[in-house]
Design an enzyme around this catalytic site. Structure first.
Site, PDB file in Angstrom:
ATOM      1  N   ASP A  14       0.816  -1.226   0.000  1.00 48.13           N
ATOM      2  CA  ASP A  14       0.000   0.000   0.000  1.00 48.13           C
ATOM      3  C   ASP A  14       0.845   1.270   0.000  1.00 48.13           C
ATOM      4  O   ASP A  14       0.563   2.227   0.729  1.00 48.13           O
ATOM      5  CB  ASP A  14      -0.961   0.014   1.206  1.00 48.13           C
ATOM      6  CG  ASP A  14      -2.028  -1.050   1.094  1.00 48.13           C
ATOM      7  OD1 ASP A  14      -2.400  -1.414  -0.037  1.00 48.13           O
ATOM      8  OD2 ASP A  14      -2.493  -1.526   2.153  1.00 48.13           O
ATOM      9  N   LEU A  15       1.856   1.281  -0.849  1.00 49.84           N
ATOM     10  CA  LEU A  15       2.733   2.450  -0.945  1.00 49.84           C
ATOM     11  C   LEU A  15       2.450   3.292  -2.176  1.00 49.84           C
ATOM     12  O   LEU A  15       2.945   4.409  -2.273  1.00 49.84           O
ATOM     13  CB  LEU A  15       4.205   2.003  -0.994  1.00 49.84           C
ATOM     14  CG  LEU A  15       4.740   1.303   0.244  1.00 49.84           C
ATOM     15  CD1 LEU A  15       6.185   0.888   0.014  1.00 49.84           C
ATOM     16  CD2 LEU A  15       4.631   2.204   1.462  1.00 49.84           C
ATOM     17  N   LYS A  58      -1.441  -7.876 -13.623  1.00 48.30           N
ATOM     18  CA  LYS A  58      -1.206  -8.098 -12.191  1.00 48.30           C
ATOM     19  C   LYS A  58      -1.619  -9.542 -11.938  1.00 48.30           C
ATOM     20  O   LYS A  58      -2.805  -9.843 -11.807  1.00 48.30           O
ATOM     21  CB  LYS A  58      -2.026  -7.122 -11.352  1.00 48.30           C
ATOM     22  CG  LYS A  58      -1.683  -7.111  -9.868  1.00 48.30           C
ATOM     23  CD  LYS A  58      -2.482  -6.025  -9.148  1.00 48.30           C
ATOM     24  CE  LYS A  58      -2.228  -6.034  -7.645  1.00 48.30           C
ATOM     25  NZ  LYS A  58      -0.899  -5.464  -7.313  1.00 48.30           N
ATOM     26  N   GLY A 105       2.075  -6.577  -2.928  1.00 39.72           N
ATOM     27  CA  GLY A 105       2.808  -6.323  -1.701  1.00 39.72           C
ATOM     28  C   GLY A 105       4.224  -5.869  -1.970  1.00 39.72           C
ATOM     29  O   GLY A 105       4.533  -5.286  -3.017  1.00 39.72           O
ATOM     30  N   SER A 163       6.718   7.435  -3.900  1.00 40.85           N
ATOM     31  CA  SER A 163       5.312   7.825  -3.899  1.00 40.85           C
ATOM     32  C   SER A 163       4.979   8.506  -2.572  1.00 40.85           C
ATOM     33  O   SER A 163       5.257   7.961  -1.505  1.00 40.85           O
ATOM     34  CB  SER A 163       4.439   6.580  -4.091  1.00 40.85           C
ATOM     35  OG  SER A 163       3.071   6.908  -4.081  1.00 40.85           O
TER      36      SER A 163
END
Length: 218
Positions: free
Chosen positions: A12-13, A37, A118, A175
């Site tokens: 979640d970056l 993905k 992840g 990010s």
């Protein structure tokens, strides 16, 4: 065809945020793009439009293509191997590698992205990590980090293990993390330690474009 693996230093970056912006910026230059993905967890089939596959599909200009973007989708917001097991499935690295290679072999585009799940060392199967998938594919890596306190350690560690597998880091993108030190401050810190790959920032502002990232990568 330019193919890249989009990896993160953690979860979640902003990997999908960066991947989508890169796809949109490349399309704006008339480039043909595609994204894959191979597995996604935390997928709500009742609200697919909110998922990473749907975001990638919209960035491709094909919002209906989210099923093709991520063929292996699991509900639980857990590591893919655990999420799959809860639905009676078992993920195997050979299958994921085969999925990615088959997908790549059928692309006729200028830029193809494969996005992991992840962080670099996050488990993908019961015995293998994202890094194992990256190593098997051998693609140049677009590594995404956050700008939070502690990101320097996470990014530098990720760079070490990725390069230890003889993978090329094509670029590093920081990010912007919300409620974190200033993005400029994080960039200045990281530039003191990373000199081999282009180091770019990705603000969360909706007006941000990845034009500079296209210049660095394609």
């Amino acid at each position: 065809m330019k193919a890249l693996f989009v990896a993160g230093t953690g979860t979640d970056l902003g990997k999908t945020h960066v991947a989508c912006a890169l796809l949109e910026a490349a399309r704006a230059r008339g480039m043909r793009v595609d994204a894959f993905k191979p597995v996604v967890s935390g997928f709500d089939p009742e609200a697919p439009d909110q998922s990473d596959p749907a975001r990638l599909a919209r960035a491709l200009g094909r919002p209906e293509a989210w099923r093709e973007v991520s063929p292996r989708r699991y509900r639980a917001p857990l590591a893919p191997n655990i999420a799959a097991r809860l639905e009676g499935d078992t993920l195997k690295m050979d299958d994921l590698v085969s999925d990615c290679r088959d997908w790549l072999s059928r692309r006729d585009v200028d830029l193809a992205l494969i996005e992991g799940a992840g962080g670099v060392m996050s488990p993908m199967t019961d015995t293998a990590t994202n890094l194992d998938l990256m190593s098997a594919l051998g693609l140049p890596v677009l590594l995404v980090a956050g700008s939070y306190l502690g990101t320097a350690s996470h990014l530098l560690t990720a760079l070490e293990v990725v390069r230890a597998r003889n993978l090329v880091v094509a670029a590093v993108v920081v990010s912007e993390s919300l409620d974190a030190p200033g993005l400029d401050q994080s960039m200045a810190l990281l530039r003191a330690f990373e000199h081999r790959a282009p180091l770019l920032s990705a603000p969360r502002a909706s007006c941000w474009t990845a034009s500079a990232l296209v210049d660095a990568l394609v």
